[in-house]
Motif scaffolding. Structure first.
Motif, PDB file in Angstrom:
ATOM      1  N   GLY A 258      21.415   7.862  34.466  1.00  0.00           N
ATOM      2  CA  GLY A 258      20.091   7.510  34.964  1.00  0.00           C
ATOM      3  C   GLY A 258      20.039   7.370  36.469  1.00  0.00           C
ATOM      4  N   LYS A 259      21.010   7.946  37.159  1.00  0.00           N
ATOM      5  CA  LYS A 259      21.043   7.887  38.624  1.00  0.00           C
ATOM      6  C   LYS A 259      20.274   9.088  39.180  1.00  0.00           C
ATOM      7  CE  LYS A 259      24.856   6.510  40.373  1.00  0.00           C
ATOM      8  NZ  LYS A 259      26.282   6.476  40.791  1.00  0.00           N
ATOM      9  N   ILE A 260      19.482   8.868  40.221  1.00  0.00           N
ATOM     10  CA  ILE A 260      18.656   9.926  40.813  1.00  0.00           C
ATOM     11  C   ILE A 260      19.533  10.876  41.621  1.00  0.00           C
ATOM     12  CG2 ILE A 260      16.757  10.420  42.401  1.00  0.00           C
ATOM     13  CD1 ILE A 260      15.584   7.693  41.675  1.00  0.00           C
TER      14      ILE A 260
ATOM     15  N   GLY B 188      20.706   8.670  44.716  1.00  0.00           N
ATOM     16  CA  GLY B 188      21.914   7.926  44.377  1.00  0.00           C
ATOM     17  C   GLY B 188      21.668   6.595  43.695  1.00  0.00           C
ATOM     18  N   ARG B 189      20.396   6.191  43.577  1.00  0.00           N
ATOM     19  CA  ARG B 189      20.094   4.892  42.950  1.00  0.00           C
ATOM     20  C   ARG B 189      19.796   5.073  41.467  1.00  0.00           C
ATOM     21  NH1 ARG B 189      15.707   1.373  45.899  1.00  0.00           N
ATOM     22  NH2 ARG B 189      16.524  -0.106  44.362  1.00  0.00           N
ATOM     23  N   LEU B 190      20.087   4.031  40.711  1.00  0.00           N
ATOM     24  CA  LEU B 190      19.695   4.016  39.302  1.00  0.00           C
ATOM     25  C   LEU B 190      18.184   3.870  39.200  1.00  0.00           C
ATOM     26  CD1 LEU B 190      22.332   1.743  37.527  1.00  0.00           C
ATOM     27  CD2 LEU B 190      21.914   4.160  37.071  1.00  0.00           C
ATOM     28  N   LEU B 191      17.591   4.628  38.282  1.00  0.00           N
ATOM     29  CA  LEU B 191      16.152   4.524  38.064  1.00  0.00           C
ATOM     30  C   LEU B 191      15.770   3.105  37.679  1.00  0.00           C
ATOM     31  CD1 LEU B 191      13.339   5.796  37.723  1.00  0.00           C
ATOM     32  CD2 LEU B 191      13.988   6.403  35.386  1.00  0.00           C
ATOM     33  N   LEU B 192      16.623   2.432  36.935  1.00  0.00           N
ATOM     34  CA  LEU B 192      16.334   1.059  36.522  1.00  0.00           C
ATOM     35  C   LEU B 192      16.153   0.154  37.733  1.00  0.00           C
ATOM     36  CD1 LEU B 192      16.077  -1.081  34.326  1.00  0.00           C
ATOM     37  CD2 LEU B 192      18.577  -1.305  34.329  1.00  0.00           C
ATOM     38  N   ASP B 193      17.000   0.313  38.754  1.00  0.00           N
ATOM     39  CA  ASP B 193      16.878  -0.518  39.958  1.00  0.00           C
ATOM     40  C   ASP B 193      15.571  -0.214  40.701  1.00  0.00           C
ATOM     41  OD1 ASP B 193      19.338  -1.588  39.355  1.00  0.00           O
ATOM     42  OD2 ASP B 193      20.436  -0.191  40.644  1.00  0.00           O
ATOM     43  N   VAL B 194      15.180   1.056  40.726  1.00  0.00           N
ATOM     44  CA  VAL B 194      13.925   1.425  41.384  1.00  0.00           C
ATOM     45  C   VAL B 194      12.740   0.782  40.670  1.00  0.00           C
ATOM     46  CG1 VAL B 194      12.406   3.356  41.974  1.00  0.00           C
ATOM     47  CG2 VAL B 194      14.880   3.582  42.260  1.00  0.00           C
ATOM     48  N   ILE B 195      12.757   0.836  39.332  1.00  0.00           N
ATOM     49  CA  ILE B 195      11.644   0.261  38.557  1.00  0.00           C
ATOM     50  C   ILE B 195      11.597  -1.252  38.746  1.00  0.00           C
ATOM     51  CG2 ILE B 195      10.746  -0.067  36.229  1.00  0.00           C
ATOM     52  CD1 ILE B 195      11.947   2.617  35.478  1.00  0.00           C
TER      53      ILE B 195
ATOM     54  N   GLU C  55      13.942  -2.546  31.444  1.00  0.00           N
ATOM     55  CA  GLU C  55      15.159  -2.241  30.702  1.00  0.00           C
ATOM     56  C   GLU C  55      14.856  -1.414  29.452  1.00  0.00           C
ATOM     57  OE1 GLU C  55      14.482  -5.143  31.989  1.00  0.00           O
ATOM     58  OE2 GLU C  55      16.122  -5.465  33.420  1.00  0.00           O
ATOM     59  N   GLU C  56      13.819  -1.813  28.734  1.00  0.00           N
ATOM     60  CA  GLU C  56      13.462  -1.088  27.517  1.00  0.00           C
ATOM     61  C   GLU C  56      13.039   0.354  27.842  1.00  0.00           C
ATOM     62  OE1 GLU C  56      10.095  -1.286  23.942  1.00  0.00           O
ATOM     63  OE2 GLU C  56      10.395  -3.001  25.292  1.00  0.00           O
ATOM     64  N   PHE C  57      12.250   0.493  28.887  1.00  0.00           N
ATOM     65  CA  PHE C  57      11.796   1.830  29.300  1.00  0.00           C
ATOM     66  C   PHE C  57      12.980   2.699  29.709  1.00  0.00           C
ATOM     67  CE2 PHE C  57      10.503   4.664  32.788  1.00  0.00           C
ATOM     68  CZ  PHE C  57       9.527   5.420  32.144  1.00  0.00           C
ATOM     69  N   PHE C  58      13.875   2.156  30.507  1.00  0.00           N
ATOM     70  CA  PHE C  58      15.025   2.913  31.002  1.00  0.00           C
ATOM     71  C   PHE C  58      15.968   3.284  29.858  1.00  0.00           C
ATOM     72  CE2 PHE C  58      19.389   2.968  32.699  1.00  0.00           C
ATOM     73  CZ  PHE C  58      19.263   3.997  33.617  1.00  0.00           C
ATOM     74  N   ASP C  59      16.238   2.330  28.960  1.00  0.00           N
ATOM     75  CA  ASP C  59      17.135   2.610  27.834  1.00  0.00           C
ATOM     76  C   ASP C  59      16.576   3.706  26.940  1.00  0.00           C
ATOM     77  OD1 ASP C  59      18.849   0.677  28.739  1.00  0.00           O
ATOM     78  OD2 ASP C  59      18.134  -0.890  27.375  1.00  0.00           O
TER      79      ASP C  59
END
Length: 799
Positions: free
Chosen positions: A270-272, A292-299, A313-317
């Protein structure tokens, strides 16, 4: 300086010097090319390219040294210590690696120069270590100032060389940097050799681990040239590949940035990996670090700024799980009042590519198309499609005891408004009717325009039949109120048919059909009213349809006969004309009265063809009568809408040979209610032919006097309704007296219809009526009896 020049000119073989210079230049060119490749690389790839560059540069420096030493020719008995010789190569590669690492990674010019200076130091370290490997029966001495100058030359020219190379990756800067690096190596070596002094010492012996200068120089030069050549070829191939990749990268970047869609690529975690600016702008991420960032961190960051709803978390998973299981997904999200469609496609080897498309305008267009497909464009009311859907839904939601009413509405004489005032006025009238209808019904009721001047209403709820009656009465009242449209005051009525659920039907089609049958009954009962469906209406409608089919066939088969009723001159007591009246000789039903089929012929438009037949027959038969006897033919308002009316009259007169002055055309005031300007034009064209024009049923309309003023009619016919009540109603007598007086004043003949007894005749004679006709003299008879009717000498005293 003299010592250096002397050493170079007197103590070196110039052929070998040239060979050393060529090897040095080749190595420098390869080193600069690899330097550029290393600067373009990242991570471990950069380290590998720096190491290869250091190896090539070190080998080039090392090979140049020993070839130049061969050109120097230290003398007989000289050899090189193998371990120290290898150590000099290690020094050349190691120190150069350090300098190149600093220069490749530096973004500021001074650090690039520092790296070049260290490379120059590596040249000196290799040279003096290599000189230490020289073993010969002589002692080596050094001139300190010259040694310092040699080291300085290497550092300065090395710093300048890498500074030039770092400025731009092109041929000019590459060749310049290669030349400067070659100068750094050559200038150092020959300056350093100018600092050497040899003092013979026979006591010094050559060690066991040594190799003759010639052999070492040849071997090292050969190996170095091979390594350098291979490296140079690799660099050139890589440079060409890099150029192609660069061009492809430019094309890819251009395509990405010019896409109408946003695009983002993620790895398996899930890393950009990459994205375009459209993606960042659509999702409000332009001011965020993404690569280079995780999409979860961006959200999570957006959620902290209040720009994300839901559980990150639910969306990313869910996204990561779908990608790992190879599922493609399509969803829609709303961002900043825009609708965005997101398509996630899994990639081979893990990760996924997401595309983002702004579908706000597309959704609006789809909604508009859907609305247009289910609504009337003129009134914005539901059309027939949506009306059926809502009626069907109302029936499905109806509970036991509920009643649903379907009302079908038809505007009375709307076509006359359209024809007389034009379609823009007609459209404006329909809009206003739709607005009034919508204002009359309840919030749960539905109003629709089914087409033309047809409207429908569904009344929902637990109600009695009286509720539908109240609504229908209200609609008749509201629709009949005057309209002010474009400086025209318009009055129009409405007829309404009503069917009820469940007694009159349990499905939309049946309820609409029965409401339509009730509507026909309302029209037949005089219009401007409403009627409920009754069981017998269906049978009557079927009978009407059968009659219409028979009527169409009768027109084609010419099953009609023309009968004639005499019109007598009151003063002279003679027949002056006959009125032509059509009769239908039905093969099964016998003779059918015009009252039963003329209205149907007018509704269906068949009256145009029928009227032409009657006109031709009447003119042909009248042509056989005495020259002073005329024939009167009725024209329907529908015939006046035909553009061929005048032509049909001309044809009838031409075919029959009848004098136009003997033809009289009778029209009603409803003809003049149509397009008055066009109607008057047609009347003047007929008058120009010599035909006489009579105004029938005078006194039953609304604007008779204005009609008499707008067109000079030849005759006024007094309606039979006034004649029949002459002896019983004073107002009828007053109207007849007024009409006859008006006729005398205007010089227009007056004919009274429906005279049935002597009392009526006497009163009409006394009032000065010009002509009379009716059953007192004769019923309508076939053309074969015209001669008998002409021979009657006087008024009948009794029927």
């Amino acid at each position: 300086m003299y010592q250096v020049l002397y050493c170079l000119t007197a103590e070196h073989d110039w052929l070998l010097v040239a060979l050393g210079g060529a090897v040095c230049l080749l190595a420098s060119a390869a080193a600069i090319s690899l330097f550029h490749r290393a600067r373009a690389a990242r991570g471990h790839s950069r380290v590998a390219w720096i190491a290869l560059d250091a190896a090539v540069s070190g080998c080039g420096i090392w090979a140049t040294h020993f070839i130049a030493m061969l050109a120097y020719g230290p003398g007989a008995g000289a050899a090189y210590n193998i371990p120290v010789t290898i150590l000099s190569l290690v020094f050349a590669i190691s120190v150069t690696f350090v300098g190149l690492s600093i220069a490749v990674s530096a973004t500021r010019r001074r650090f690039v120069a520092l790296g070049g200076a260290i490379v120059g130091t590596g040249v000196a370290a290799m040279h003096y270590t290599g000189m230490m490997a020289l073993e010969m029966p002589a002692r080596i001495g050094w001139t300190g100032g010259t040694v310092a100058a040699s080291v300085l030359f290497g550092i300065v020219f090395g710093a300048i060389a890498l500074s030039v190379a770092a400025q731009r990756d092109d041929i000019r800067h590459g060749l310049g940097a290669a030349g400067l690096l070659t100068l750094a190596i050559v200038a150092h070596h020959f300056t350093a050799m100018g600092a050497v002094s040899l003092t013979p010492d026979p006591t010094l012996a050559v060690g066991g681990l040594s190799i003759p200068p010639g052999a070492l120089s040849f071997l090292t030069a050969s190996a170095a040239v091979a390594i350098i050549a291979i490296a140079l070829v690799a660099a050139l191939l890589d440079r060409r590949a890099k150029g192609e990749l660069g061009r492809q990268q430019v094309v890819l970047d251009t395509a990405l940035e010019n896409m109408s869609q946003g695009l983002c690529m993620f790895d398996a975690d899930g890393k950009i990996l990459l994205f375009n600016e459209r993606y960042a702008a659509m999702l409000g991420r332009t001011n965020m670090q993404l690569t280079g960032r995780l999409l979860l961190d961006v959200i999570r960051e957006q959620q902290a700024m209040g720009q994300w709803d839901g559980d990150p978390e639910e969306f990313f998973d869910r996204l990561v799980t779908d990608a790992r299981e190879g599922r493609s997904t399509t969803t829609s999200v709303n961002r900043f009042n825009r609708s965005i469609r997101v398509v996630n496609e899994p990639m081979a080897g893990g990760g996924w590519v997401a595309t983002f498309e702004d579908i706000t305008e597309w959704l609006a267009a789809q909604e508009k198309i859907s609305h247009m497909a289910r609504h009337d464009a003129l009134t914005n009311l539901p059309n027939r499609v949506l009306f059926h859907e809502q009626l069907d839904q109302g029936l499905r939601l109806a509970r036991p005891g509920d009643q649903l009413a379907v009302l079908c509405l038809d505007l009375d004489h709307f076509k006359d408004i359209n024809d007389s005032l034009g379609h823009p006025i007609g459209d404006a009238l329909l809009k206003e009717v739709g607005r009034r209808l919508a204002a009359c019904v309840g919030e749960n009721d539905t109003v629709a325009r089914l087409g033309g001047d047809e409207f429908a209403v569904v009344q929902l709820g637990r109600q009695e039949e009286a509720a539908a009656s109240v609504l229908a009465g209200r609609l008749v009242e509201v629709i009949s109120a005057p309209y002010d449209i474009a400086d025209h005051q318009i009055v129009i009525g409405v007829s309404i048919g009503i069917s009820l659920f469940p007694q009159d039907g349990d499905n939309p089609n049946e309820l609409l059909k029965n409401a339509d049958l009730a509507l026909y009954r309302a029209k037949a009962d005089g219009r401007g009213t409403y009627r409920f469906f009754e069981t017998g209406m269906d049978a009557r409608a079927q009978a009407r349809r059968l009659l219409e089919m028979d009527l169409r066939a009768a027109v084609q088969r010419n099953e009609f006969a023309v009968y004639y009723q005499p019109i007598r001159d009151v003063a002279r007591d003679v027949v002056v004309a006959f009125e032509a009246l059509v009769r239908w000789k039905h093969p099964e039903r016998g003779l059918i009265s015009p009252v039963n089929f003329i209205p149907l012929a007018e509704e269906t438009g068949l009256v145009v063809a029928l009227g032409e037949q009657v006109l031709q027959v009447a003119c042909a038969e009248a042509a056989t009568w005495p020259d002073d006897i005329g024939v009167a033919v009725n024209l329907s308002p529908v015939q006046f809408k035909s553009p061929n009316l005048v032509a049909s009259v001309v044809d009838a007169l031409a075919l029959s040979g009848l004098d136009a002055r003997r033809l009289e055309l009778e029209i009603t005031e409803s003809v003049l209610l149509q397009n008055s300007e066009a109607t008057l034009t047609t009347l003047h064209e007929l008058r120009a032919l010599g035909v006489r024009i009579s105004l029938d049923d005078f006194g039953t309309g609304y604007s008779s006097l204005s009609y008499l003023r707008s067109f000079p009619f030849d005759k006024i016919k007094i309606d039979r309704s006034f004649v029949q009540e002459l002896s019983t109603r004073e107002d009828s007598m007053a109207i007849v007296r007024a009409v006859t007086g008006l006729g005398r004043s205007l010089g227009i003949a007056t004919t009274a219809e429906g005279v049935e007894n002597d009392a009526q005749l006497e009163l009409l004679r006394r009032e000065g009526c010009t002509q009379v006709q009716g059953y007192l003299f004769s019923q309508p008879r076939p053309a074969s009896e015209v001669t008998n009717m002409l021979e009657r000498p006087r008024f009948r005293a009794s029927a």
